[in-house]
Design a protein around this motif. Structure first.
Motif, mmCIF file in Angstrom:
data_model
loop_
_atom_site.group_PDB
_atom_site.id
_atom_site.type_symbol
_atom_site.label_atom_id
_atom_site.label_comp_id
_atom_site.label_asym_id
_atom_site.label_seq_id
_atom_site.Cartn_x
_atom_site.Cartn_y
_atom_site.Cartn_z
ATOM 1 N N ASP A 98 0.807 -1.224 0.000
ATOM 2 C CA ASP A 98 0.000 0.000 0.000
ATOM 3 C C ASP A 98 0.841 1.274 0.000
ATOM 4 O O ASP A 98 0.426 2.286 -0.551
ATOM 5 C CB ASP A 98 -0.941 0.026 1.210
ATOM 6 N N ASP A 99 2.003 1.240 0.624
ATOM 7 C CA ASP A 99 2.807 2.451 0.769
ATOM 8 C C ASP A 99 3.804 2.670 -0.370
ATOM 9 O O ASP A 99 4.610 3.594 -0.316
ATOM 10 C CB ASP A 99 3.549 2.437 2.106
ATOM 11 N N GLN A 100 3.749 1.871 -1.425
ATOM 12 C CA GLN A 100 4.699 2.025 -2.533
ATOM 13 C C GLN A 100 4.362 3.250 -3.373
ATOM 14 O O GLN A 100 3.196 3.555 -3.610
ATOM 15 C CB GLN A 100 4.690 0.789 -3.441
ATOM 16 N N GLU A 101 5.394 3.928 -3.838
ATOM 17 C CA GLU A 101 5.240 5.109 -4.678
ATOM 18 C C GLU A 101 5.250 4.755 -6.165
ATOM 19 O O GLU A 101 4.934 5.576 -6.992
ATOM 20 C CB GLU A 101 6.364 6.112 -4.377
ATOM 21 N N SER A 102 5.616 3.535 -6.501
ATOM 22 C CA SER A 102 5.729 3.107 -7.888
ATOM 23 C C SER A 102 4.393 3.212 -8.623
ATOM 24 O O SER A 102 3.375 2.717 -8.150
ATOM 25 C CB SER A 102 6.215 1.651 -7.935
ATOM 26 N N GLN A 103 4.418 3.850 -9.794
ATOM 27 C CA GLN A 103 3.198 3.961 -10.589
ATOM 28 C C GLN A 103 2.749 2.591 -11.085
ATOM 29 O O GLN A 103 1.558 2.309 -11.158
ATOM 30 C CB GLN A 103 3.419 4.916 -11.759
ATOM 31 N N THR A 104 3.707 1.741 -11.430
ATOM 32 C CA THR A 104 3.364 0.399 -11.885
ATOM 33 C C THR A 104 2.680 -0.382 -10.770
ATOM 34 O O THR A 104 1.678 -1.067 -11.000
ATOM 35 C CB THR A 104 4.615 -0.352 -12.386
ATOM 36 N N ALA A 105 3.182 -0.278 -9.548
ATOM 37 C CA ALA A 105 2.560 -0.963 -8.408
ATOM 38 C C ALA A 105 1.126 -0.478 -8.210
ATOM 39 O O ALA A 105 0.228 -1.281 -7.944
ATOM 40 C CB ALA A 105 3.381 -0.745 -7.143
ATOM 41 N N LYS A 106 0.898 0.810 -8.367
ATOM 42 C CA LYS A 106 -0.460 1.348 -8.230
ATOM 43 C C LYS A 106 -1.365 0.819 -9.333
ATOM 44 O O LYS A 106 -2.523 0.479 -9.086
ATOM 45 C CB LYS A 106 -0.416 2.874 -8.253
ATOM 46 N N LEU A 107 -0.844 0.729 -10.554
ATOM 47 C CA LEU A 107 -1.639 0.183 -11.653
ATOM 48 C C LEU A 107 -1.990 -1.277 -11.398
ATOM 49 O O LEU A 107 -3.117 -1.711 -11.642
ATOM 50 C CB LEU A 107 -0.870 0.313 -12.976
ATOM 51 N N PHE A 108 -1.012 -2.056 -10.911
ATOM 52 C CA PHE A 108 -1.259 -3.466 -10.594
ATOM 53 C C PHE A 108 -2.309 -3.593 -9.496
ATOM 54 O O PHE A 108 -3.206 -4.419 -9.577
ATOM 55 C CB PHE A 108 0.030 -4.173 -10.180
ATOM 56 N N LYS A 109 -2.185 -2.783 -8.469
ATOM 57 C CA LYS A 109 -3.135 -2.841 -7.351
ATOM 58 C C LYS A 109 -4.542 -2.525 -7.842
ATOM 59 O O LYS A 109 -5.502 -3.179 -7.444
ATOM 60 C CB LYS A 109 -2.710 -1.862 -6.257
ATOM 61 N N ASP A 110 -4.677 -1.541 -8.737
ATOM 62 C CA ASP A 110 -5.983 -1.186 -9.285
ATOM 63 C C ASP A 110 -6.605 -2.350 -10.060
ATOM 64 O O ASP A 110 -7.828 -2.459 -10.145
ATOM 65 C CB ASP A 110 -5.881 0.033 -10.207
ATOM 66 N N GLN A 111 -5.770 -3.222 -10.624
ATOM 67 C CA GLN A 111 -6.253 -4.382 -11.367
ATOM 68 C C GLN A 111 -6.453 -5.603 -10.451
ATOM 69 O O GLN A 111 -6.809 -6.676 -10.933
ATOM 70 C CB GLN A 111 -5.275 -4.747 -12.490
ATOM 71 N N GLY A 112 -6.167 -5.451 -9.181
ATOM 72 C CA GLY A 112 -6.329 -6.556 -8.238
ATOM 73 C C GLY A 112 -5.172 -7.537 -8.255
ATOM 74 O O GLY A 112 -5.294 -8.655 -7.746
ATOM 75 N N LEU A 113 -4.034 -7.137 -8.815
ATOM 76 C CA LEU A 113 -2.861 -8.005 -8.850
ATOM 77 C C LEU A 113 -2.088 -7.888 -7.542
ATOM 78 O O LEU A 113 -2.035 -6.817 -6.932
ATOM 79 C CB LEU A 113 -1.962 -7.634 -10.030
ATOM 80 N N ASP A 114 -1.475 -8.993 -7.140
ATOM 81 C CA ASP A 114 -0.717 -9.019 -5.887
ATOM 82 C C ASP A 114 0.746 -8.629 -6.067
ATOM 83 O O ASP A 114 1.463 -8.462 -5.088
ATOM 84 C CB ASP A 114 -0.811 -10.418 -5.262
ATOM 85 N N GLY A 115 1.193 -8.513 -7.316
ATOM 86 C CA GLY A 115 2.572 -8.123 -7.558
ATOM 87 C C GLY A 115 3.035 -8.504 -8.944
ATOM 88 O O GLY A 115 2.241 -8.856 -9.821
#
Length: 173
Positions: A84-101
């Protein structure tokens, strides 16, 4: 607000002897700063990357992690989990898609764990296409990236296709 800054710059330009290219550069910078602070403007969207989900874009199959590792550039695969605390834009995009990593051929963080050879991976037939923002393209030369979606132990991950010399499975793109 943008209009008032443009008229101010235009007024300054008419009262000064600075060369036109310098003023155009200053004007471009001001527009960029204003656009980045107003995310609701359509113009600001070029500052953000985009992740597109493509259904039925590859085969649906189950395979062992060791089979995927054998095809990777480094013969290894590492899991980078989304936090949750990651600043990475890719991590945010993955999280929005329900991906775990993400799974890739090398670790991103020291805490990343190698995928166990014995794990079973379900290739879901979904492919993700990540388009970099214009800013990413200009600054770092980022290009479009493709990812397979896999499920391991009920968790969904994006496997970076750049981790392989050649694509292990065809994609619809």
């Amino acid at each position: 607000m943008i209009r008032s800054k443009i008229s101010l710059i235009t007024k300054v330009r008419s009262n000064s002897r600075e060369p036109a290219p310098v003023m155009r550069l200053l004007l471009s910078f001001m527009v960029l700063v204003n656009a980045s602070t107003a995310p609701k403007l359509a113009f600001a969207s070029w500052l953000s990357p985009h992740l597109e989900r493509l259904e039925n874009c590859t085969v649906r199959t189950t395979l062992s992690a060791s089979a995927m590792k054998a095809r990777s550039i480094s013969s290894t695969l590492y899991v980078t989990r989304v936090h949750d605390d990651q600043e990475s834009q890719t991590a945010k995009l993955f999280k929005d898609q329900g991906l775990d990593g993400e799974i890739a051929h090398r670790p991103v963080y020291p805490s990343d764990a190698e995928v166990s050879h014995s794990k079973s991976m379900l290739l879901t037939s979904v492919v993700y296409k990540r388009e970099p923002s214009s800013l990413e393209q200009i600054i770092s030369g980022s290009e479009t990236q493709l990812y397979y979606e896999v499920t391991i132990d009920s968790e969904r991950f994006a496997v970076n296709l750049n981790s392989f010399d050649s694509r292990p499975f065809e994609v619809c793109i």
